[in-house]
Design an enzyme around this catalytic site. Structure first.
Site, PDB file in Angstrom:
ATOM      1  N   ASP A  34     -55.543 -26.072   3.563  1.00  0.00           N
ATOM      2  CA  ASP A  34     -54.715 -26.499   2.681  1.00  0.00           C
ATOM      3  C   ASP A  34     -53.119 -26.006   2.123  1.00  0.00           C
ATOM      4  O   ASP A  34     -52.721 -25.526   2.429  1.00  0.00           O
ATOM      5  CB  ASP A  34     -55.847 -25.737   0.969  1.00  0.00           C
ATOM      6  CG  ASP A  34     -55.119 -26.265  -0.051  1.00  0.00           C
ATOM      7  OD1 ASP A  34     -54.606 -27.500  -0.469  1.00  0.00           O
ATOM      8  OD2 ASP A  34     -56.487 -26.560  -0.880  1.00  0.00           O
TER       9      ASP A  34
HETATM   10  C1  BGC Z   1     -55.374 -28.183  -3.514  1.00  0.00           C
HETATM   11  C2  BGC Z   1     -55.475 -29.227  -2.642  1.00  0.00           C
HETATM   12  C3  BGC Z   1     -54.915 -29.679  -2.381  1.00  0.00           C
HETATM   13  C4  BGC Z   1     -53.391 -29.950  -2.155  1.00  0.00           C
HETATM   14  C5  BGC Z   1     -52.304 -30.789  -2.180  1.00  0.00           C
HETATM   15  C6  BGC Z   1     -53.725 -27.763  -3.519  1.00  0.00           C
HETATM   16  O1  BGC Z   1     -52.911 -27.375  -4.359  1.00  0.00           O
HETATM   17  O2  BGC Z   1     -56.223 -27.409  -3.316  1.00  0.00           O
HETATM   18  O3  BGC Z   1     -57.205 -29.820  -3.347  1.00  0.00           O
HETATM   19  O4  BGC Z   1     -54.817 -31.706  -2.012  1.00  0.00           O
HETATM   20  O5  BGC Z   1     -52.664 -28.905  -2.695  1.00  0.00           O
HETATM   21  O6  BGC Z   1     -51.593 -31.440  -3.359  1.00  0.00           O
END
Ligand code: BGC
Length: 756
Positions: free
Chosen positions: A253
């Site tokens: 993530d």
């Molecule tokens: C989120 C993810 C997301 C990623 C990219 C993170 O903060 O938890 O779900 O895909 O950011 O935006």
């Protein structure tokens, strides 16, 4: 995206950096990775920019973009925070609503459309689906997740991956794993016992990975039982790759990786967004100093090259996208997600000539998605009030009802003189958002004031709800004659709600999450969101309806509930075994005056189980369209493995032998017909030690017979015969073997018993 008058669109990369040409037909080979210089290999494991990988071995960079209910492709890929303007895209219903369709085929079609839009923009991987379990109603991101049940979450997540990947675009199933709260999400430690982890929290991921083979898995921010997901070797290598056979790349993530070397060692491949080149240096130094096995890095590089090879084909934006067709699909999915929770006085469907009072600002400013990384710049938006007006021949009076400068009297007068009042209620935007959890599940007080005032003068009142996380509906249910749950419906929200209100669409949505009477009834209530960085999953496997049903707690609307404008009856349930698969067939009849769609739900129970179980657990479901007066045979196939529980004594899935009650119903609490199937059990072979009980020793294939022989020598005549003997055996069954010495057992006899 740009589209012409016919709705045919041509992708333009407005502001997106141009990429090198795709390496058509190339695929990474095992050797390609190890041949690269060490610094290049280390660098490949981190992003080049916020949304892109590096290029390598002739492959262009891959672009990764949110997801999941539409694309959030930023116009400036290099922008470092990730919340800049994004290209217009179709905003489909978020997962919470999509789940209410219970329709894997529809989810697959939606995801295929997202895949087409991704290709058109040169996006190689869409960051979704989110298959985390809705453990607690307060989790701020519940709108992005499907259900409190792992079968429903996993089945729909799996369909989503199939849909996106059918377009040659990768998926990234997230957030792996046990990320069920937003509070302190980058540090908090989810303390989950093995059975709940396997049966509830990992199960949806396992299903998606083994059924649909996503290109990537996104590890979560949090720790699981003390170890960050990004550094969790057990999770990423032993379970994901070893047990489930995942061959794709693990992506972090965004910002999840603190210790890159530990992450690579654990099995993480791509750190995103990768803005810290010193982490690449750490990897180089770790290999050079022998701290990191070069073969581990080579394996990881191989997986990244495979990903680049797969995504190469999407690097050049292109392919037609018909945004009109996608809007129609967004409407269709939204209308299938709408769930009719109550319909007294046959208020619905509305007659076209009924004089309506439409009350509530949400009728003109609909809430249709949540906040955070999943927020789509919607290409269109259907407004509920406009869509209602378009479907009626009578007068529609609109009044805002609540909010600034909205006189309550106006709403009351409008409602009193109308034939029907339609009151739009819902959560404020900030209540469904990434990064924060709710502290309560109540609708805003001023909205409830309006509902009270309106229902005092108008008995034919319909409440229409917009919310991502579950809301308390006890009072709404008591006051309104009809309750229409719109969840968050995406850009087709307005048309979908109007179609259901007027019966253009006969509602078929079913709740994917229980609506409790009170927040305090939630099984996780006392353990959310935890304290001092730790969340104890104290309710174990008793999540959602499993917990409400096990404690016989009254709920406002049970899991699986949803009405139709017609009625269904269930008859002639049959069950048989087809090899290792349990096949349940049931006749479903449409006994009402309208054609309709039913969601047939199959629950299983095991009475007298040796383990703690929920009274019933969803084991299968299917969607059937039945014309008025018609009958269809619904067939639900359940592989034997679905009946297994996780036995942490043997670290494996075990099917308990014996009779299972199979119930077909319209919700977890509306069981219509039942049948029984007998399954042969697995016999887990437990190691026997001096600390094992007599019962455990008796169950062992080698020690058991020895013990029986020993008993025959020692036991007084008659023990084990007749009712008194049975009691005696039951009494001594729990005695550990080593205590038998206290009862005069020769120590050598014990050694003899346990000899290898
Ligand atoms: C989120 C993810 C997301 C990623 C990219 C993170 O903060 O938890 O779900 O895909 O950011 O935006």
């Amino acid at each position: 995206m740009k589209f012409d008058a016919d709705g045919e669109s041509v992708a333009v990369r407005s502001g997106m950096s141009r990429l090198s040409s795709p390496a058509a037909g190339r695929s990474a080979t095992d050797g390609a990775g190890s041949a690269l210089p060490l610094a290049v290999k280390a660098g490949l494991g981190s992003g080049e920019s916020f949304w892109q990988t590096k290029t390598a071995a002739g492959f262009p960079a891959a672009t990764l973009t949110d997801g999941p209910h539409g694309l959030r492709a930023q116009t400036d890929l290099a922008e470092g925070v990730g919340f800049a303007e994004s290209v217009q895209a179709t905003c489909f219903p978020p997962a919470a609503a999509l789940a209410q369709t219970w329709d894997a085929t529809l989810v697959e079609r939606v995801a295929a459309a997202i895949g087409d839009e991704a290709r058109a923009l040169g996006v190689g991987v869409v960051l979704g689906p989110g298959v985390n379990i809705k453990r607690d109603p307060r989790c701020g991101r519940n709108f992005e997740y499907y259900s409190e049940d792992p079968l429903l979450s996993g089945t729909l997540g799996s369909a989503w991956v199939r849909g996106v990947q059918s377009r040659g675009v990768g998926a990234s199933v997230k957030h792996f794993a046990a990320n069920n709260a937003e509070t302190d999400r980058m540090r908090s430690d989810s303390l989950v016992e093995p059975r709940a982890l396997r049966e509830i929290y990992l199960r949806s991921f396992e299903r998606v990975v083994t059924e649909s083979r996503p290109w990537t898995v996104m590890c979560s921010y949090n720790k699981i039982n003390g170890v960050y997901a990004s550094e969790n070797r057990w999770l990423l290598s032993d379970v994901l790759r070893g047990e489930w056979g995942f061959a794709g790349a693990v992506v972090s993530d965004w910002g999840a990786v603190a210790d890159r070397v530990a992450a690579v060692r654990a099995g993480l491949d791509l750190t995103m967004p990768g803005g810290d080149p010193t982490q690449d240096d750490d990897v180089v130094a770790a290999v050079e100093s022998g701290v990191l096995d070069p073969a581990v890095l080579d394996d990881s590089v191989g997986r990244i090259l495979d990903l680049l090879a797969r995504a190469a084909d999407t690097a050049e934006p292109g392919g037609p996208v018909n945004l009109d067709a996608h809007h129609m699909l967004a409407r269709e999915a939204a209308s299938r997600a709408v769930t009719l929770l109550k319909n007294d006085l046959a208020v619905l469907p509305l007659r076209r000539d009924a004089r309506l009072a439409v009350i509530g600002t949400l009728a003109v400013q609909p809430r249709y998605q949540g906040g955070g990384s999943s927020r789509v710049n919607a290409a269109r938006l259907d407004i509920p009030l406009d869509e209602i007006r378009a479907r009626t021949t009578a007068e529609v009076v609109y009044t805002p009802g609540y909010g600034d400068d909205s006189p309550l009297d106006e709403a009351v007068v409008a409602a009193a003189v109308a034939d029907v009042a339609v009151v739009f209620l819902g959560l404020p935007d900030g209540d469904d958002a990434e990064g924060a959890d709710r502290t309560h599940i109540d609708l805003p007080a001023d909205q409830l004031d309006v509902l009270r005032a309106v229902t005092a003068v108008q008995s034919r009142t319909v409440a229409v709800l917009s919310h991502g996380g579950v809301v308390r509906l006890e009072e709404v249910d008591r006051l309104a004659a009809a309750v229409v749950d719109g969840a968050l419906l995406g850009q087709g929200a307005g048309a979908a709600i109007a179609d259901v209100l007027f019966g253009v669409v006969n509602p078929s949505g079913r709740l994917a999450e229980t609506v409790p009477l009170r927040l305090a009834d939630a099984p996780s209530f006392l353990n959310f969101p935890g304290e001092h960085g730790r969340v104890l999953y104290g309710e174990g496997i008793f999540v959602g309806y499993r917990g409400y049903d096990a404690r016989a707690v009254e709920v406002t609307y049970p899991f699986g509930h949803g009405l139709s404008y017609t009625t269904f009856s269930y008859d002639d349930v049959q069950v048989h075994l087809d090899g290792d698969t349990v096949v349940v067939e049931v006749e479903v009849s449409n006994t009402g005056a309208r054609d309709g769609r039913d969601v047939v739900q199959l629950y299983a129970a095991k009475h007298g189980s040796v383990i703690a179980r929920a009274p019933r657990e969803l084991r299968g479901f299917t969607v059937v369209d039945i014309p008025s007066g018609g009958t269809r045979r619904a067939v639900i196939r359940v592989p034997r493995r679905e009946f297994a529980y996780w036995d942490d004594r043997v670290d494996n899935w075990v099917v308990e032998g014996g009779a299972y009650t199979l119930s077909v119903g319209a919700s977890s609490r509306d069981i219509r017909v039942t049948t029984i199937i007998r399954l042969d059990g697995d016999l887990p072979v437990l190691g026997v030690t001096a600390a094992s009980t007599i019962a455990e020793a008796l169950a062992h294939p080698v020690v058991g017979p020895r013990l029986v022989t020993m008993f025959q020598q020692y036991a007084p005549a008659g023990v084990g015969d007749g009712p008194a003997g049975t009691d005696a055996l039951r009494m001594i069954a729990s005695i550990p073997l080593n205590r038998l010495r206290l009862f005069g057992l020769d120590p050598d006899a014990l050694d003899d018993l346990l000899r290898p």
